[in-house]
Design a protein around this motif. Structure first.
Motif, PDB file in Angstrom:
ATOM      1  N   ARG A  11       0.824  -1.215   0.000  1.00  0.00           N
ATOM      2  CA  ARG A  11       0.000   0.000   0.000  1.00  0.00           C
ATOM      3  C   ARG A  11       0.854   1.258   0.000  1.00  0.00           C
ATOM      4  O   ARG A  11       0.515   2.255  -0.643  1.00  0.00           O
ATOM      5  N   MET A  12       1.984   1.241   0.713  1.00  0.00           N
ATOM      6  CA  MET A  12       2.900   2.388   0.703  1.00  0.00           C
ATOM      7  C   MET A  12       3.507   2.571  -0.690  1.00  0.00           C
ATOM      8  O   MET A  12       3.606   3.690  -1.187  1.00  0.00           O
ATOM      9  N   GLY A  15       1.539   4.387  -3.050  1.00  0.00           N
ATOM     10  CA  GLY A  15       1.361   5.805  -2.735  1.00  0.00           C
ATOM     11  C   GLY A  15       0.050   6.114  -2.032  1.00  0.00           C
ATOM     12  O   GLY A  15      -0.399   7.260  -2.026  1.00  0.00           O
ATOM     13  N   GLU A  16      -0.563   5.104  -1.431  1.00  0.00           N
ATOM     14  CA  GLU A  16      -1.803   5.344  -0.691  1.00  0.00           C
ATOM     15  C   GLU A  16      -1.540   6.304   0.460  1.00  0.00           C
ATOM     16  O   GLU A  16      -0.496   6.249   1.091  1.00  0.00           O
ATOM     17  N   LYS A  17      -2.511   7.163   0.733  1.00  0.00           N
ATOM     18  CA  LYS A  17      -2.414   8.035   1.900  1.00  0.00           C
ATOM     19  C   LYS A  17      -2.897   7.218   3.100  1.00  0.00           C
ATOM     20  O   LYS A  17      -4.035   6.797   3.153  1.00  0.00           O
ATOM     21  N   LEU A  18      -1.992   6.950   4.016  1.00  0.00           N
ATOM     22  CA  LEU A  18      -2.290   6.110   5.163  1.00  0.00           C
ATOM     23  C   LEU A  18      -2.224   6.915   6.450  1.00  0.00           C
ATOM     24  O   LEU A  18      -1.410   7.827   6.580  1.00  0.00           O
ATOM     25  N   ASN A  19      -3.073   6.560   7.388  1.00  0.00           N
ATOM     26  CA  ASN A  19      -3.009   7.122   8.739  1.00  0.00           C
ATOM     27  C   ASN A  19      -2.135   6.168   9.549  1.00  0.00           C
ATOM     28  O   ASN A  19      -2.627   5.281  10.226  1.00  0.00           O
ATOM     29  N   THR A  37       3.769   8.885  11.714  1.00  0.00           N
ATOM     30  CA  THR A  37       3.719   9.948  12.710  1.00  0.00           C
ATOM     31  C   THR A  37       4.051   9.332  14.063  1.00  0.00           C
ATOM     32  O   THR A  37       3.447   8.336  14.463  1.00  0.00           O
ATOM     33  N   GLU A  57     -11.953   6.464  10.580  1.00  0.00           N
ATOM     34  CA  GLU A  57     -11.087   6.108   9.458  1.00  0.00           C
ATOM     35  C   GLU A  57     -10.135   4.994   9.877  1.00  0.00           C
ATOM     36  O   GLU A  57      -9.951   4.733  11.064  1.00  0.00           O
TER      37      GLU A  57
END
Length: 99
Positions: A11-12, A15-19, A37, A57
């Protein structure tokens, strides 16, 4: 349902936007991180407002081996977060896989 390092890497790479959150200590993060983060597990209760907007989410949490992130998942789930997933094996598995 938790997430494997293979699924996370895929998924990284897409380029998926991941939390994505890292609940290790700062010195561990400084030694090696994958761009998550940083919210050390001990600070999580005091920093919930930073992630309150993600309550419904998908949230991905990792640590060194999966133990601290498992505790963070349990805590967030108890706080009403509906889709928290632990990265199984943590950064030890990530590095062992050669990512």
């Amino acid at each position: 349902m938790d997430i494997t390092i293979e699924e996370l890497k895929e998924r990284m790479d897409k380029g998926e936007k991941l939390n994505l959150f890292d609940v290790r200590e700062e010195y561990e993060f400084d030694e090696f991180n994958i761009g998550a983060t940083l919210i050390p597990l001990g600070e999580l209760p005091d920093r919930l407002e930073e992630i309150a907007h993600l309550k419904n989410e998908e949230i991905l949490i990792h640590c060194r081996s999966g133990a601290r992130s498992g505790r963070a998942k349990d805590y967030l789930t108890a706080e009403g977060y509906s889709n928290v997933r632990n990265v199984l094996g943590g950064m030890m598995a990530w590095q062992a896989a050669g990512y």
